[in-house]
Structures are given as C-alpha cells and as structure tokens.
Design a protein around this motif. Sequence first.
Motif, short mmCIF file in Angstrom:
data_model
loop_
_atom_site.label_atom_id
_atom_site.label_comp_id
_atom_site.label_asym_id
_atom_site.label_seq_id
_atom_site.Cartn_x
_atom_site.Cartn_y
_atom_site.Cartn_z
N ASP A 1 0.82 -1.21 0.00
CA ASP A 1 0.00 0.00 0.00
C ASP A 1 0.85 1.26 0.00
N ASP A 2 2.17 1.09 0.05
CA ASP A 2 3.05 2.25 0.13
C ASP A 2 3.74 2.53 -1.20
N ARG A 3 4.30 3.71 -1.29
CA ARG A 3 5.12 4.10 -2.43
C ARG A 3 6.44 4.60 -1.90
N ARG A 4 7.51 4.03 -2.40
CA ARG A 4 8.85 4.43 -1.95
C ARG A 4 9.49 5.23 -3.07
#
Lengths: 63, 63
Positions: free
Chosen positions: B12-15
């Motif tokens: 669910d994250d964006r790095r």
Amino acid sequence: MCEANAYMIEGDDRRLVMESVDTIEPEGDGLRLVNIFGEQKFLRARIQSLSLVENRVLLIKTA
Amino acid sequence: MCEANAYMIEGDDRRLVMESVDTIEPEGDGLRLVNIFGEQKFLRARIQSLSLVENRVLLIKTA
C-alpha cells in the motif's frame, strides 16, 4: 505544466496517438490515456519508455 | 523543464526511488532510470502508471 505526447511504436515507426497526455493508467488488458483536456483513449498497449525532458512517452502494443 | 519523481509501489506504500527523472528505458529484465543530473539506476520493475501534471511515475516490481 508538464505533459507529453504519446506515440505507439509500429515497427520502425512511431505513430502519435495522443498529444498533451497527463495520465496513463493500466485498465484491463491495456492502458487508459487522459490528456490535459480530459479526453480519454484506451489502447491495448504497455508503456515502453519515457523521455520527459523531450515530452515523449513510447507505447508498445500488447498481444 | 519537465521531469518527475519515480516511486516503487510496495504493497500500500510508495517508496521514492529517484527524483527529477528524465528517461526510463527498458534494459534486460528491468528498467534504467536516468535523472536530469545524469545519475542512473537500474531496477527490476516495469512502469505501472504516470501522472505528468503531478510529476509522478509509479513503478511496480517484476518477478
């Protein structure tokens, strides 16, 4: 403002499919392109490469 | 000048993987990112989506 022209690679040629593209998102078995005027286009393709400084997105057809 | 930040989708994250990206091109089983400063990065990923007005490129890992 930052937008690009999207081209479909066809053999050795590139065909302009949409100008002033803002977003490209996957949808089903292809991509939905939306330009800064809100016009939309669906293409059975994937994103091949980008050159943002040259405002160019290259797409390639999927089988 | 038009460039974007590239993010890798991780669940669910964006790095953030690279800022000020100019070009993204396929290379071998992944992508080569080059920013406007000439810095390069190779990632086993494909381009998932673009939002050029928001200067954002989302990448997704390939197996």
